[in-house]
Write an enzyme that holds these catalytic residues in place. Structure first.
Site, PDB file in Angstrom:
ATOM      1  N   CYS A 110      29.949  35.479   6.405  1.00  0.00           N
ATOM      2  CA  CYS A 110      31.259  35.448   7.076  1.00  0.00           C
ATOM      3  C   CYS A 110      31.188  34.760   8.438  1.00  0.00           C
ATOM      4  O   CYS A 110      30.312  35.064   9.255  1.00  0.00           O
ATOM      5  CB  CYS A 110      31.742  36.890   7.224  1.00  0.00           C
ATOM      6  SG  CYS A 110      33.237  37.054   8.209  1.00  0.00           S
TER       7      CYS A 110
ATOM      8  N   CYS B 263      39.918  33.174   3.695  1.00  0.00           N
ATOM      9  CA  CYS B 263      39.132  34.370   3.961  1.00  0.00           C
ATOM     10  C   CYS B 263      37.741  34.033   4.476  1.00  0.00           C
ATOM     11  O   CYS B 263      37.028  33.236   3.881  1.00  0.00           O
ATOM     12  CB  CYS B 263      38.946  35.142   2.654  1.00  0.00           C
ATOM     13  SG  CYS B 263      39.938  36.598   2.556  1.00  0.00           S
TER      14      CYS B 263
ATOM     15  N   CYS C  85      33.082  40.218  15.272  1.00  0.00           N
ATOM     16  CA  CYS C  85      32.849  41.406  14.442  1.00  0.00           C
ATOM     17  C   CYS C  85      31.392  41.807  14.549  1.00  0.00           C
ATOM     18  O   CYS C  85      30.493  40.959  14.536  1.00  0.00           O
ATOM     19  CB  CYS C  85      33.211  41.110  12.981  1.00  0.00           C
ATOM     20  SG  CYS C  85      33.040  42.558  11.913  1.00  0.00           S
TER      21      CYS C  85
ATOM     22  N   CYS D  11      48.063  37.484   7.660  1.00  0.00           N
ATOM     23  CA  CYS D  11      46.708  38.040   7.697  1.00  0.00           C
ATOM     24  C   CYS D  11      46.328  38.150   9.175  1.00  0.00           C
ATOM     25  O   CYS D  11      46.229  37.132   9.868  1.00  0.00           O
ATOM     26  CB  CYS D  11      45.799  37.062   6.940  1.00  0.00           C
ATOM     27  SG  CYS D  11      44.069  37.464   7.032  1.00  0.00           S
TER      28      CYS D  11
ATOM     29  N   CYS E 195      28.158  40.421   8.425  1.00  0.00           N
ATOM     30  CA  CYS E 195      27.933  40.091   7.017  1.00  0.00           C
ATOM     31  C   CYS E 195      27.470  38.639   6.942  1.00  0.00           C
ATOM     32  O   CYS E 195      28.056  37.767   7.613  1.00  0.00           O
ATOM     33  CB  CYS E 195      29.212  40.299   6.217  1.00  0.00           C
ATOM     34  SG  CYS E 195      29.838  41.981   6.386  1.00  0.00           S
TER      35      CYS E 195
ATOM     36  N   GLU F 113      42.567  34.421  15.545  1.00  0.00           N
ATOM     37  CA  GLU F 113      43.424  33.672  14.634  1.00  0.00           C
ATOM     38  C   GLU F 113      44.158  34.592  13.655  1.00  0.00           C
ATOM     39  O   GLU F 113      43.669  35.661  13.311  1.00  0.00           O
ATOM     40  CB  GLU F 113      42.566  32.679  13.831  1.00  0.00           C
ATOM     41  CG  GLU F 113      42.037  31.555  14.702  1.00  0.00           C
ATOM     42  CD  GLU F 113      41.007  30.669  14.004  1.00  0.00           C
ATOM     43  OE1 GLU F 113      40.874  29.520  14.414  1.00  0.00           O
ATOM     44  OE2 GLU F 113      40.334  31.135  13.062  1.00  0.00           O
TER      45      GLU F 113
HETATM   46  N1  SAH Z   1      36.248  43.171   8.025  1.00  0.00           N
HETATM   47  C1  SAH Z   1      37.094  43.418   6.942  1.00  0.00           C
HETATM   48  C2  SAH Z   1      38.312  42.530   6.903  1.00  0.00           C
HETATM   49  C3  SAH Z   1      38.126  41.089   7.268  1.00  0.00           C
HETATM   50  S1  SAH Z   1      37.136  40.122   6.184  1.00  0.00           S
HETATM   51  C4  SAH Z   1      36.318  43.327   5.640  1.00  0.00           C
HETATM   52  O1  SAH Z   1      35.190  42.873   5.645  1.00  0.00           O
HETATM   53  O2  SAH Z   1      36.865  43.734   4.631  1.00  0.00           O
HETATM   54  C5  SAH Z   1      38.256  39.830   4.826  1.00  0.00           C
HETATM   55  C6  SAH Z   1      37.581  39.427   3.529  1.00  0.00           C
HETATM   56  O3  SAH Z   1      36.980  38.132   3.642  1.00  0.00           O
HETATM   57  C7  SAH Z   1      36.455  40.343   3.084  1.00  0.00           C
HETATM   58  O4  SAH Z   1      36.693  40.775   1.767  1.00  0.00           O
HETATM   59  C8  SAH Z   1      35.213  39.479   3.120  1.00  0.00           C
HETATM   60  O5  SAH Z   1      34.294  39.862   2.124  1.00  0.00           O
HETATM   61  C9  SAH Z   1      35.799  38.111   2.868  1.00  0.00           C
HETATM   62  N2  SAH Z   1      34.983  37.001   3.341  1.00  0.00           N
HETATM   63  C10 SAH Z   1      34.232  36.926   4.445  1.00  0.00           C
HETATM   64  N3  SAH Z   1      33.653  35.706   4.550  1.00  0.00           N
HETATM   65  C11 SAH Z   1      34.077  34.988   3.484  1.00  0.00           C
HETATM   66  C12 SAH Z   1      33.870  33.644   3.050  1.00  0.00           C
HETATM   67  N4  SAH Z   1      33.147  32.793   3.761  1.00  0.00           N
HETATM   68  N5  SAH Z   1      34.462  33.234   1.910  1.00  0.00           N
HETATM   69  C13 SAH Z   1      35.259  34.070   1.212  1.00  0.00           C
HETATM   70  N6  SAH Z   1      35.524  35.330   1.589  1.00  0.00           N
HETATM   71  C14 SAH Z   1      34.928  35.790   2.710  1.00  0.00           C
HETATM   72 FE1  SF4 Z   2      33.182  41.598   9.798  1.00  0.00          FE
HETATM   73 FE2  SF4 Z   2      33.299  39.418   8.298  1.00  0.00          FE
HETATM   74 FE3  SF4 Z   2      31.874  41.509   7.484  1.00  0.00          FE
HETATM   75 FE4  SF4 Z   2      34.563  41.651   7.500  1.00  0.00          FE
HETATM   76  S1  SF4 Z   2      33.297  40.295   6.235  1.00  0.00           S
HETATM   77  S2  SF4 Z   2      33.108  43.198   8.246  1.00  0.00           S
HETATM   78  S3  SF4 Z   2      34.998  40.409   9.326  1.00  0.00           S
HETATM   79  S4  SF4 Z   2      31.456  40.271   9.315  1.00  0.00           S
END
Ligand code: SAH
Ligand code: SF4
Length: 347
Positions: free
Chosen positions: A118, A334, A111, A104, A115, A91
């Site tokens: 996420c 995000c 991934c 974006c 995390c 997406e």
């Molecule tokens: N992998 C990269 C870029 C994609 S994630 C990274 O982690 O930076 C982009 C952003 O979304 C990151 O700052 C992450 O901390 C944030 N993010 C992930 N899950 C989220 C959620 N459920 N609510 C708000 N932000 C989130």
């Molecule tokens: Fe991967 Fe989501 Fe962590 Fe970004 S925030 S590194 S997309 S698992």
């Protein structure tokens, strides 16, 4: 195997044409057709000779974006679902704002970083995207905006995946985005966001004048390792050290992203720890309210808590903003991108 031209930066197009016995300058024309005029096929590339176009269409491919679904939010945000050639999907999100329009983009299918908060991390890693697949997200949005007499001004790598884990392909795309023969975006209009892959963060920022965003999300190692397993490999000391070293082109700041999770990392004392950790680094802190999704049960704190957190950062002399929720009604914010994995998992 036909040669894939989409995803080739100007230097690669030049070498390819040279190897085919063609003049190098044709690469500029080709690059413009691919990334500025959004050509659908070789036959329309009218400033190239007919025999050359025929030769290209005989030996090369020009993969086009394949968008299965466009969802529009009440705030003007649009989410695009792209189908890739092997059936996987990713997406992208288009965010129109006053004075700028940001896309974006995703850089991986799923991934590997996992995390805990996420949605993309919950899917796990499927595969890296090719430069053609990544750039086609920009081509699709660029064409759509052009048709509406608008233009794309910013690209952020904050969609699905960890861009620095797909380093080579992401570098090819950055080359195309920055090139005068490509999208010709200024470096400050491109942001690569990372969970903290320290060595590549430094090498990328030395190679390209783009902005770097670091997803910090915690101000101490115990919590960060719990939320973001990559912290065990590159703990805060190394990450913060790297942030100090990033060359800050033309006085720009490093963006720090901090997702606010109620009762986990959102207290005033967490804010003070964060301010202490970042002292002396030119940063812009983006506080992101947690966006709920089906894969986890964290909760976003109330606005007053987010504001109190922000005030601590501001009082410590830092630029800090609470990011507004965009596209939340279409799960386009995000960390909510999972490309319909739930539906496909159930089918
Ligand atoms: N992998 C990269 C870029 C994609 S994630 C990274 O982690 O930076 C982009 C952003 O979304 C990151 O700052 C992450 O901390 C944030 N993010 C992930 N899950 C989220 C959620 N459920 N609510 C708000 N932000 C989130
Ligand atoms: Fe991967 Fe989501 Fe962590 Fe970004 S925030 S590194 S997309 S698992």
């Amino acid at each position: 195997m036909p040669v894939e031209l989409k995803g080739m930066p100007i230097g690669e197009l030049e070498s390819f044409l040279f190897s085919e016995g063609k003049e190098r300058f044709r690469a500029r024309q080709l690059s413009r057709w691919l990334y500025q005029r959004f050509a659908d096929d070789f036959s329309g590339m009218t400033d190239l000779s007919k025999p050359f176009r025929e030769k290209l269409s005989g030996g090369c491919t020009l993969t086009l974006p394949s968008c299965d679904l466009i969802e529009g939010s009440s705030d003007g945000t649009e989410k695009y679902l792209f189908r890739l050639e092997d059936g996987e999907s990713v997406e992208s999100v288009l965010i129109p704002e006053e004075g700028r329009t940001t896309l974006c983009v995703s850089s991986q299918v799923g991934c590997a970083m996992r995390c805990g908060f996420c949605a993309t991390g919950a899917i796990g890693f499927k595969r890296n995207m090719t430069a053609a697949e990544i750039v086609n997200q920009v081509v699709f949005a660029g064409k759509r905006l052009k048709d509406a007499n608008q233009c794309l001004t910013n690209v952020v790598f904050m969609g699905m995946g960890e861009p620095l884990e797909n380093y080579d392909e992401v570098c090819r795309v950055l080359d195309i985005l920055l090139s005068v023969y490509g999208f010709h975006l200024a470096g400050k209009r491109i942001t690569v966001s990372t969970s903290g892959v320290v060595p590549r963060m430094l090498s990328l920022s030395e190679r390209f004048p783009v902005s770097i965003a670091v997803s910090l999300n915690a101000a101490n190692d115990d919590l960060r390792s719990e939320l973001m397993p990559i912290n065990r490999k590159y703990p805060l000391k190394e990450l913060i050290g790297a942030m100090r070293q990033i060359p800050l082109h033309r006085g720009r700041k490093v963006t720090v992203e901090y997702v606010l999770l109620q009762g986990v990392n959102d207290s005033v004392s967490d804010a003070r720890d964060l301010a202490r950790l970042l002292r002396g680094i030119p940063v812009k802190v983006n506080l992101i309210p947690f966006n709920a999704h089906e894969f986890g049960d964290f909760v976003s704190p109330p606005r007053s808590v987010a504001d109190a957190f922000r005030d601590v950062m501001v009082d410590a002399g830092m630029l800090a903003i609470t990011r507004s929720r965009r596209g939340n009604d279409i799960s386009a914010a995000c960390g909510q991108l999972s490309a319909g994995q739930k539906e496909s998992a159930g089918s």
